[in-house]
Design a protein around this motif. Structure first.
Motif, PDB file in Angstrom:
ATOM      1  N   VAL A  47       0.840  -1.211   0.000  1.00  0.00           N
ATOM      2  CA  VAL A  47       0.000   0.000   0.000  1.00  0.00           C
ATOM      3  C   VAL A  47       0.871   1.255   0.000  1.00  0.00           C
ATOM      4  CG1 VAL A  47      -1.752   1.286   1.283  1.00  0.00           C
ATOM      5  CG2 VAL A  47      -1.886  -1.213   1.158  1.00  0.00           C
ATOM      6  N   ILE A  48       1.945   1.268   0.811  1.00  0.00           N
ATOM      7  CA  ILE A  48       2.828   2.442   0.872  1.00  0.00           C
ATOM      8  C   ILE A  48       3.500   2.689  -0.475  1.00  0.00           C
ATOM      9  CG2 ILE A  48       4.982   3.308   1.890  1.00  0.00           C
ATOM     10  CD1 ILE A  48       4.147   2.035   4.516  1.00  0.00           C
ATOM     11  N   PHE A  49       3.906   1.605  -1.135  1.00  0.00           N
ATOM     12  CA  PHE A  49       4.562   1.740  -2.447  1.00  0.00           C
ATOM     13  C   PHE A  49       3.553   1.988  -3.569  1.00  0.00           C
ATOM     14  CE2 PHE A  49       8.208  -1.225  -0.914  1.00  0.00           C
ATOM     15  CZ  PHE A  49       8.762  -0.169  -0.206  1.00  0.00           C
ATOM     16  N   GLN A  50       2.268   2.065  -3.214  1.00  0.00           N
ATOM     17  CA  GLN A  50       1.183   2.353  -4.163  1.00  0.00           C
ATOM     18  C   GLN A  50       1.048   1.280  -5.265  1.00  0.00           C
ATOM     19  OE1 GLN A  50       1.543   6.373  -5.610  1.00  0.00           O
ATOM     20  NE2 GLN A  50       1.241   7.272  -3.571  1.00  0.00           N
ATOM     21  N   VAL A  51       1.446   0.062  -4.909  1.00  0.00           N
ATOM     22  CA  VAL A  51       1.160  -1.061  -5.800  1.00  0.00           C
ATOM     23  C   VAL A  51      -0.326  -1.389  -5.711  1.00  0.00           C
ATOM     24  CG1 VAL A  51       1.705  -3.469  -6.333  1.00  0.00           C
ATOM     25  CG2 VAL A  51       3.502  -1.946  -5.478  1.00  0.00           C
ATOM     26  N   LEU A  52      -0.890  -1.231  -4.514  1.00  0.00           N
ATOM     27  CA  LEU A  52      -2.329  -1.409  -4.270  1.00  0.00           C
ATOM     28  C   LEU A  52      -2.872  -0.144  -3.614  1.00  0.00           C
ATOM     29  CD1 LEU A  52      -2.549  -5.014  -2.716  1.00  0.00           C
ATOM     30  CD2 LEU A  52      -3.246  -4.360  -5.006  1.00  0.00           C
ATOM     31  N   THR A  53      -4.132   0.143  -3.868  1.00  0.00           N
ATOM     32  CA  THR A  53      -4.817   1.195  -3.113  1.00  0.00           C
ATOM     33  C   THR A  53      -5.324   0.596  -1.807  1.00  0.00           C
ATOM     34  OG1 THR A  53      -6.979   0.710  -4.069  1.00  0.00           O
ATOM     35  CG2 THR A  53      -5.554   2.261  -5.271  1.00  0.00           C
ATOM     36  N   PRO A  54      -5.617   1.404  -0.800  1.00  0.00           N
ATOM     37  CA  PRO A  54      -6.165   0.852   0.455  1.00  0.00           C
ATOM     38  C   PRO A  54      -7.434   0.034   0.231  1.00  0.00           C
ATOM     39  CG  PRO A  54      -5.451   3.106   0.799  1.00  0.00           C
ATOM     40  CD  PRO A  54      -5.324   2.854  -0.671  1.00  0.00           C
ATOM     41  N   ASP A  55      -8.312   0.490  -0.654  1.00  0.00           N
ATOM     42  CA  ASP A  55      -9.545  -0.265  -0.926  1.00  0.00           C
ATOM     43  C   ASP A  55      -9.240  -1.616  -1.560  1.00  0.00           C
ATOM     44  OD1 ASP A  55     -11.090   1.755   0.103  1.00  0.00           O
ATOM     45  OD2 ASP A  55     -11.472   2.712  -1.840  1.00  0.00           O
ATOM     46  N   GLN A  56      -8.289  -1.651  -2.471  1.00  0.00           N
ATOM     47  CA  GLN A  56      -7.900  -2.921  -3.080  1.00  0.00           C
ATOM     48  C   GLN A  56      -7.279  -3.866  -2.053  1.00  0.00           C
ATOM     49  OE1 GLN A  56      -5.326  -1.384  -6.178  1.00  0.00           O
ATOM     50  NE2 GLN A  56      -6.874  -1.730  -7.780  1.00  0.00           N
ATOM     51  N   ALA A  57      -6.546  -3.306  -1.115  1.00  0.00           N
ATOM     52  CA  ALA A  57      -5.931  -4.128  -0.071  1.00  0.00           C
ATOM     53  C   ALA A  57      -7.001  -4.779   0.800  1.00  0.00           C
ATOM     54  CB  ALA A  57      -4.993  -3.276   0.782  1.00  0.00           C
ATOM     55  N   TYR A  58      -8.010  -4.002   1.216  1.00  0.00           N
ATOM     56  CA  TYR A  58      -9.099  -4.571   2.024  1.00  0.00           C
ATOM     57  C   TYR A  58      -9.885  -5.618   1.228  1.00  0.00           C
ATOM     58  CZ  TYR A  58      -8.483  -1.156   5.765  1.00  0.00           C
ATOM     59  OH  TYR A  58      -7.968  -0.426   6.815  1.00  0.00           O
ATOM     60  N   ALA A  59     -10.112  -5.324  -0.066  1.00  0.00           N
ATOM     61  CA  ALA A  59     -10.874  -6.253  -0.903  1.00  0.00           C
ATOM     62  C   ALA A  59     -10.125  -7.556  -1.131  1.00  0.00           C
ATOM     63  CB  ALA A  59     -11.202  -5.605  -2.250  1.00  0.00           C
ATOM     64  N   ALA A  60      -8.807  -7.553  -0.992  1.00  0.00           N
ATOM     65  CA  ALA A  60      -8.006  -8.759  -1.216  1.00  0.00           C
ATOM     66  C   ALA A  60      -8.176  -9.785  -0.093  1.00  0.00           C
ATOM     67  CB  ALA A  60      -6.532  -8.381  -1.355  1.00  0.00           C
ATOM     68  N   ILE A  61      -8.622  -9.337   1.075  1.00  0.00           N
ATOM     69  CA  ILE A  61      -8.789 -10.247   2.226  1.00  0.00           C
ATOM     70  C   ILE A  61     -10.042 -11.094   2.012  1.00  0.00           C
ATOM     71  CG2 ILE A  61      -9.136 -10.386   4.713  1.00  0.00           C
ATOM     72  CD1 ILE A  61      -7.658  -7.724   4.954  1.00  0.00           C
ATOM     73  N   ASP A  62      -9.875 -12.388   1.971  1.00  0.00           N
ATOM     74  CA  ASP A  62     -10.980 -13.318   1.729  1.00  0.00           C
ATOM     75  C   ASP A  62     -11.607 -13.721   3.063  1.00  0.00           C
ATOM     76  OD1 ASP A  62     -12.674 -15.453   1.014  1.00  0.00           O
ATOM     77  OD2 ASP A  62     -11.447 -15.880  -0.748  1.00  0.00           O
ATOM     78  N   LEU A  63     -12.759 -13.141   3.379  1.00  0.00           N
ATOM     79  CA  LEU A  63     -13.408 -13.405   4.669  1.00  0.00           C
ATOM     80  C   LEU A  63     -13.947 -14.821   4.767  1.00  0.00           C
ATOM     81  CD1 LEU A  63     -15.336 -10.044   5.235  1.00  0.00           C
ATOM     82  CD2 LEU A  63     -13.173 -10.782   6.244  1.00  0.00           C
ATOM     83  N   GLN A  64     -14.313 -15.424   3.642  1.00  0.00           N
ATOM     84  CA  GLN A  64     -14.808 -16.804   3.681  1.00  0.00           C
ATOM     85  C   GLN A  64     -13.734 -17.765   4.179  1.00  0.00           C
ATOM     86  OE1 GLN A  64     -17.663 -18.528   0.860  1.00  0.00           O
ATOM     87  NE2 GLN A  64     -17.189 -16.791  -0.454  1.00  0.00           N
ATOM     88  N   ILE A  65     -12.529 -17.575   3.687  1.00  0.00           N
ATOM     89  CA  ILE A  65     -11.424 -18.444   4.116  1.00  0.00           C
ATOM     90  C   ILE A  65     -11.120 -18.221   5.595  1.00  0.00           C
ATOM     91  CG2 ILE A  65      -8.973 -18.934   3.794  1.00  0.00           C
ATOM     92  CD1 ILE A  65      -9.349 -18.211   0.844  1.00  0.00           C
TER      93      ILE A  65
END
Length: 547
Positions: A47-65
């Motif tokens: 996120v700091i290196f701006q490879v991902l946005t904060p929203d993309q980072a949260y969306a990457a977390i799979d809550l089902q798993i």
């Protein structure tokens, strides 16, 4: 997918490299923060290196798993409290017929328990059992520890809840529990058999050592230790230690408060204190004998003391009555204690039965095809409610650090995918990894095997899963399912290649090293000597049986 900008590729690779180093070597000298902090650091850098946005980072977390992982861990905690693993430990030594029979049992029980209770949990609770049984039979622990770890990895491949990478595959592929089990079960059964035969062949001489006669006495002690390990057996005497203290104190009060004319010999008191009394009838008989001796003593004293006053003669019956009252109080206390103990036993048996029934219900629901994540969470909450007490001690045993590790890993792997490096590498390998050819399956298996040992199995599944499935889906839907199952099988069995290949190996190694009075160090090279041939042979045989 094309490569991202050069800046994103470089920064994303640096973040992923930091995550990889800390995940594989959690105690590196320059940053000994561990795996969990390393995964969070990797995700934060993305996120700091701006490879991902904060929203993309949260969306990457799979809550089902995460939900499925949390639910299965809670269920495992309650199964441990219900003595499930104690009974499995007893099966290891029940009517054993020698070292080779023992190693077969270790492999079988480890594989089955790992398939339904995760490989890490099985290794945590069974390692010390295995060490004690090896000592009991005067055998070296090395082959038994290898049997436990390797069979746990192989057995865990059979179900979606057997290990973390299978959880990821089951959620992403949407393959039902039943189809997953049917697809890999033949490979798992044959893999466990082959792995057991390899262990017996490689360690034939060690397993052929006959037990010395002088070890017979040690065997009895060791058998008791195996039965009492970690969990308190249900074989209790009629009184608990607390009740024994109450009984002792009652006898002491009775002896001290007795008058000289009604003195109870201390020998009787000591006999009553040290004797194990099975029922109230025997208690009554012992106390009646004590009372009778006291009466004879009083009668002799009355005959000798004719000069006693009338007041003294009137006092003796009252003292006898008060002593009788005390004896009745003692009997009533013992009777209530016995009833309370029996009630506690019945309540515990009923609670254990409920835990086993809820677990069986969860497995049936998974086989039927219900949502795996919510099924596991529902079963966990049902056990919390049935326990009818503060759930905090049980919930504290859940590995929250593992859940946090997964969160950071999801973000880190998603950021690395955004750089385009995994897609570029897969585009190069894809033409040679078609699963409709034997050579393609072999090349794909080698890629998964190498990556699982370099980058760990869960990141490998996250990086390759969607790409392998998409390539196979272009052939047919059946090949897509087969591709997911091949990924599950190879990434799991790959953990047996080296000591660092899976968390289960490290758990067995660490538990064995820390075992009280039974410490044993399983070295990297001794594991590699068996791990390489076992992994290659078991993987190859399993690939021919996956459908």
């Amino acid at each position: 997918m094309a490569l991202a900008s050069s800046v994103k590729v470089v920064l994303g690779s640096i973040a992923f490299a930091i995550f990889w180093v800390l995940a594989v070597f959690p105690a590196v000298p320059f940053l000994p923060v561990g795996r969990t902090a390393g995964s969070l650091l990797g995700g934060m850098l993305m996120v700091i290196f701006q490879v991902l946005t904060p929203d993309q980072a949260y969306a990457a977390i799979d809550l089902q798993i995460l939900g499925l992982l949390f639910g299965t861990m809670v269920v495992s905690v309650y199964l441990e409290r219900a003595d499930m693993f104690k009974y499995l430990g007893k099966l290891l030594s029940w009517k054993s017929r020698g070292a080779k029979d023992l190693i077969c049992r270790v492999c079988l029980i480890s594989a089955i328990s790992s398939a339904f209770f995760t490989n890490d949990t099985s290794c945590v609770v069974l390692t010390e059992f295995v060490l004690k049984i090896a000592r009991q039979h005067n055998l070296p622990p090395h082959p038994f520890l290898l049997a436990l770890a390797s069979s746990a990895n192989i057995g865990s491949a059979a179900t979606p809840i057997g290990n973390p990478q299978n959880l990821v595959i089951a959620i992403q592929s949407k393959i039902s529990f039943g189809k997953f089990l049917i697809g890999i079960l033949p490979a798992m059964i044959m893999g466990v058999i082959v792995n057991t035969l390899l262990l017996i062949c490689m360690y034939w001489k060690l397993l052929s050592i006959e037990k010395d006669e002088e070890d017979v006495a040690v065997e009895v002690i060791a058998e008791e230790e195996v039965n009492s390990h970690r969990f308190s057996p249900a074989t209790m005497s009629h009184f608990t230690s607390l009740n024994s203290q109450e009984w002792n104190s009652s006898l002491e009060v009775m002896a001290v408060q007795s008058s000289p004319s009604m003195s109870i010999p201390m020998g009787h008191v000591e006999n009553l204190r040290n004797r194990s009394i099975p029922c109230e009838n025997e208690i009554q008989a012992v106390l009646s004998g004590t009372l009778e001796s006291a009466r004879i003593s009083n009668a002799s004293k009355e005959a000798a003391n004719d000069v006693s006053s009338q007041v003294k003669e009137e006092t003796i019956p009252s003292k006898r009555i008060s002593s009788m009252d005390r004896l009745r109080d003692v009997l009533s206390v013992l009777s209530s204690v016995g009833k309370d103990d029996l009630t506690r036993r019945w309540k515990k048996m009923l609670w254990k039965s409920c835990v086993y029934l809820v677990t069986i219900g969860m497995l049936i629901a998974l086989l039927v095809g219900l949502n795996m994540s919510w099924t596991a969470i529902t079963a966990a909450l049902a056990l919390v409610v049935l326990d009818f007490r503060d759930a905090r001690p049980s919930l504290e045993k859940v590995s929250y650090s593992l859940l946090v590790f997964f969160c950071g890993m999801f973000i880190t792997v998603e950021g690395f995918n955004k750089t385009g490096i995994p897609s570029t590498l897969w585009d190069f390998m894809e033409p040679y990894s078609k699963i409709d050819h034997v050579s393609g399956i072999a090349i794909l298996a080698v890629v998964i095997l190498v990556m699982s040992n370099l980058a760990s199995n869960v990141p490998t599944v996250l990086l390759l899963g969607a790409r392998v499935a998409a390539s196979a889906a272009a052939i047919s839907a059946a090949d897509e399912k087969k591709a997911w199952l091949i990924l599950a099988w190879v990434s799991t069995v790959a953990g047996n290649l080296s000591l660092l290949g899976s968390a289960a190996n490290l758990i067995v190694c660490e538990q064995a090293r820390r075992g009280p009075q039974l410490g044993y160090t399983l070295s990297f090279w001794s594991h590699l000597k068996f791990g390489v041939p076992s992994t290659l042979i078991v993987t190859a045989i399993g690939l021919t049986l996956i459908r």
